[in-house]
Design a protein around this motif. Structure first.
Motif, short mmCIF file in Angstrom:
data_model
loop_
_atom_site.label_atom_id
_atom_site.label_comp_id
_atom_site.label_asym_id
_atom_site.label_seq_id
_atom_site.Cartn_x
_atom_site.Cartn_y
_atom_site.Cartn_z
N LYS A 1 -10.85 1.00 1.05
CA LYS A 1 -9.63 1.56 0.68
C LYS A 1 -8.66 0.50 1.06
O LYS A 1 -7.38 0.42 0.27
N GLU A 2 -8.64 -0.20 2.22
CA GLU A 2 -7.49 -0.93 2.55
C GLU A 2 -7.42 -2.22 1.93
O GLU A 2 -6.27 -2.99 2.13
N ASN A 3 -8.31 -2.49 1.07
CA ASN A 3 -8.21 -3.69 0.32
C ASN A 3 -7.99 -3.78 -1.23
O ASN A 3 -8.58 -4.57 -1.98
N GLY A 4 -7.76 -2.54 -1.49
CA GLY A 4 -7.51 -2.35 -3.06
C GLY A 4 -8.45 -1.49 -3.60
O GLY A 4 -8.61 -1.74 -4.84
N ARG A 5 -9.37 -0.88 -3.10
CA ARG A 5 -10.45 0.21 -3.80
C ARG A 5 -9.65 0.92 -4.88
O ARG A 5 -10.23 0.94 -5.93
N ILE A 6 -8.54 1.43 -4.49
CA ILE A 6 -7.64 2.35 -5.55
C ILE A 6 -6.41 1.67 -5.89
O ILE A 6 -5.56 1.59 -4.96
N GLU A 7 -6.22 1.35 -6.88
CA GLU A 7 -5.00 0.58 -7.48
C GLU A 7 -3.97 1.40 -8.17
O GLU A 7 -4.76 1.94 -9.38
N MET A 8 -3.04 1.48 -8.38
CA MET A 8 -2.01 2.53 -8.92
C MET A 8 -1.90 1.81 -10.34
O MET A 8 -1.62 0.35 -10.29
N GLU A 9 -2.15 2.41 -11.58
CA GLU A 9 -1.81 2.08 -12.78
C GLU A 9 -0.39 2.66 -13.47
O GLU A 9 0.17 1.83 -14.03
N SER A 10 0.00 3.82 -13.04
CA SER A 10 0.92 4.67 -13.59
C SER A 10 1.36 5.69 -12.70
O SER A 10 0.36 6.07 -11.92
N VAL A 11 2.48 6.33 -13.05
CA VAL A 11 2.89 7.41 -12.53
C VAL A 11 3.98 8.13 -13.25
O VAL A 11 4.79 7.25 -13.78
N TRP A 12 3.92 9.55 -13.20
CA TRP A 12 4.96 10.13 -13.94
C TRP A 12 5.25 11.53 -13.29
O TRP A 12 4.39 11.99 -12.52
N ILE A 13 6.20 12.10 -13.50
CA ILE A 13 6.56 13.64 -13.19
C ILE A 13 5.57 14.55 -14.07
O ILE A 13 5.75 14.76 -15.13
N PRO A 14 4.80 15.43 -13.16
CA PRO A 14 4.06 16.45 -14.14
C PRO A 14 4.78 17.42 -15.00
O PRO A 14 5.93 17.96 -14.14
N SER A 15 4.52 17.58 -16.09
CA SER A 15 5.23 18.61 -16.86
C SER A 15 4.73 20.15 -16.34
O SER A 15 3.77 20.42 -15.80
N SER A 16 5.90 20.86 -16.57
CA SER A 16 5.53 22.43 -15.88
C SER A 16 4.71 23.20 -16.84
O SER A 16 4.46 22.88 -17.98
N MET B 1 0.87 -1.13 0.16
CA MET B 1 -0.06 0.05 -0.11
C MET B 1 0.81 1.11 -0.04
O MET B 1 1.66 1.30 0.84
N LEU B 2 0.70 2.08 -0.89
CA LEU B 2 1.49 3.35 -1.03
C LEU B 2 0.45 4.56 -0.46
O LEU B 2 -0.60 4.84 -1.30
N TYR B 3 0.68 4.95 0.64
CA TYR B 3 -0.18 6.03 1.03
C TYR B 3 0.46 7.52 0.42
O TYR B 3 1.35 7.77 0.73
N VAL B 4 -0.63 8.20 -0.14
CA VAL B 4 -0.40 9.35 -0.93
C VAL B 4 -1.17 10.41 -0.38
O VAL B 4 -2.15 10.10 0.33
N TRP B 5 -0.88 11.72 -0.52
CA TRP B 5 -1.62 12.69 0.10
C TRP B 5 -1.61 14.25 -0.65
O TRP B 5 -0.82 14.23 -1.38
N ASP B 6 -2.74 15.03 -0.32
CA ASP B 6 -2.36 16.32 -0.92
C ASP B 6 -3.27 17.26 -0.08
O ASP B 6 -3.58 16.64 1.21
N GLU B 7 -3.86 18.37 -0.33
CA GLU B 7 -4.14 19.08 0.82
C GLU B 7 -5.61 18.77 1.22
O GLU B 7 -6.23 19.52 2.33
N SER B 8 -6.37 17.89 0.52
CA SER B 8 -7.74 17.63 1.04
C SER B 8 -7.97 16.17 1.64
O SER B 8 -8.83 16.11 2.22
N GLU B 9 -6.84 15.13 1.40
CA GLU B 9 -6.91 13.75 1.71
C GLU B 9 -5.75 13.14 1.83
O GLU B 9 -4.74 13.52 1.33
N TYR B 10 -5.75 11.87 2.72
CA TYR B 10 -4.74 10.95 2.72
C TYR B 10 -4.99 9.75 2.57
O TYR B 10 -5.98 9.25 3.21
N THR B 11 -4.65 8.79 1.48
CA THR B 11 -5.43 7.57 1.04
C THR B 11 -4.39 6.65 0.57
O THR B 11 -3.45 6.88 0.19
N PRO B 12 -4.49 5.24 0.80
CA PRO B 12 -3.65 4.11 0.20
C PRO B 12 -3.96 3.69 -1.02
O PRO B 12 -5.19 3.71 -1.51
N LEU B 13 -3.20 3.61 -1.89
CA LEU B 13 -3.01 3.09 -3.36
C LEU B 13 -2.41 1.44 -3.38
O LEU B 13 -1.42 1.28 -2.66
#
Length: 421
Positions: free
Chosen positions: A406-421, A289-301
């Motif tokens: 959430k803890e059983n894989g509701r959100i599964e990561m497919e891809s990731v990249w550095i956002p372009s400026s 599980m990869l825990y990620v966050w932003d200003e609104s939420e903290y959730t596992p992937l």
């Protein structure tokens, strides 16, 4: 509520935390957010710890972990609290606070926006604290009035203090055509009601690997990878995150007992990602599980092998494992050596799965020999990803399965990249 234990250290500003590593201190802070880190069993769940993000007039953000359930239940985002007997620790160049058995929490002001009705002087006067602590409280209040943190605090829907709608603006250009749904925040992702693919920006907070074996209190930190990256002799890190499995579907086909709760009780007979339904067996990244966050939420992937390779700079588990073994040749540090050195034995151990395993690919597999130290590069990437509070947001593409929690894989990561400026 009053403190049940005495003070073990001075009241300090958060900006001076690095000068007190290993010591107990007192902190008067504003709580930005509070996030439980947990895993679930079929009989129920258990919260392992709660991570809170706090700030004061000297430093806007500072991480603190709470390991006591009763104390963790007292933390409410938007409160100003006095944290007593906080143990300061350092992992790499990241300093954080830890609330342990002798720590205590004293709420001073509930929801900072109550100042609008009572005013600072009256609220400070009602607090039963010393003169020095009151002076610090005034500084924190003035900082909040100046910056307005309390008034833009975002609460999840359903939270008792959630009163107003928050409107967030996109900070990137939307592509003209896209199959995935673009979400402006993690909060929007968590409220999706239909299964779909989604894209959002978030920062990495933690990698969590819940084991099925019963761990003692002192061993529970083994589940949190960020705590282990700075231990020089933690040779189990590789064998905890890497196992034998299918490179295509990411299903572990390991016979060890210390499995993760994200793994099925029985290995899948057929590969869902292969045209001929046969598993391609090799070293893979164990699901985590990869825990990620932003200003609104903290959730596992949920992250499986192929997605993990993208997250770790396109370095395969096989490269990391081979490099690790080269450095530890002659040392008995790896409990899966016998399985990987005897591919035919893997098929025998899998029992009913043996007919579905592509044994020809396994028997032809040779160790990767390279002058590059992929194990060291992988460790550096892990440390970079887990620099909490310092890492820039990444752009994630995920699949959302609304039938799962959430803890059983509701959100599964497919891809990731550095956002372009």
């Amino acid at each position: 509520m009053t403190s049940v234990v005495g003070w073990y250290g001075p009241l300090i500003d958060l900006s001076r935390a690095a000068l007190h590593i290993g010591d107990f201190v007192q902190l008067l802070v504003f709580v930005h957010r509070s996030t439980p880190v947990q895993f679930k069993l079929w009989k129920g769940g258990e919260v392992i710890r709660r991570d809170i993000q706090v700030g004061d007039d000297s430093r806007p953000y500072f991480p603190i972990s709470i390991w006591q359930k009763q104390m963790a239940s007292m933390v409410v985002p938007g409160d100003i609290v006095l944290l007593q007997n906080v143990k300061l620790a350092k992992y790499g160049d990241v300093v954080e606070g830890r609330m342990i058995h002798c720590s205590s929490l004293l709420p001073l002001i509930h929801r900072f926006n109550s100042l609008a009705s009572k005013g600072m002087d009256k609220l400070v006067g009602e607090c039963r604290i010393g003169i020095t602590t009151k002076e610090k409280l005034k500084k924190v209040i003035k900082w909040l009035q100046r910056t307005g943190f309390a008034f833009c605090s975002i609460q999840p829907q359903g939270h008792p203090y959630s009163q107003k709608k928050i409107h967030l603006k996109r900070n990137w250009k939307l592509p003209e055509e896209r199959d995935s749904k673009d979400c402006i925040s993690l909060l929007e992702v968590s409220h999706l009601t239909d299964s779909c693919k989604a894209v959002f920006h978030a920062s990495v907070g933690e990698i969590f690997l819940p084991f099925t074996t019963t761990l003692s209190e002192s061993e529970k930190e083994r589940m949190f990878i960020s705590r282990r990256l700075f231990k020089t002799r933690d040779t189990r890190l590789v064998t905890d995150l890497i196992c034998t499995g299918c490179q295509l579907c990411g299903s572990p086909l390991d016979t060890r007992h210390d499995k993760s709760m994200l793994e099925d009780e029985a290995s899948p007979l057929y590969c869902s990602k292969s045209v001929n339904r046969l598993h391609v067996v090799n070293s893979i990244y164990r699901p985590f599980m990869l825990y990620v966050w932003d200003e609104s939420e903290y959730t596992p992937l949920l992250v499986k092998n192929k997605a993990a390779e993208l997250l770790f700079g396109n370095i395969s588990a096989e490269r990391v494992y081979s490099s690790f073994r080269e450095q530890h040749s002659g040392q008995n540090v790896d409990p899966v050596d016998a399985t990987l050195l005897n591919p035919r034995g893997v098929v025998e151990d899998l029992g009913s799965c043996s007919s579905a395993v592509d044994t020809s690919l396994k028997l032809k597999r040779k160790p990767i020999v390279s002058t590059m130290n992929f194990y060291l590069i992988w460790l550096i990437l892990l440390r970079t990803l887990l620099q909490q509070g310092k890492n820039s947001p990444l752009k994630f593409e995920v699949s959302v399965n609304t039938r799962l929690d959430k803890e059983n894989g509701r959100i599964e990561m497919e891809s990731v990249w550095i956002p372009s400026s």
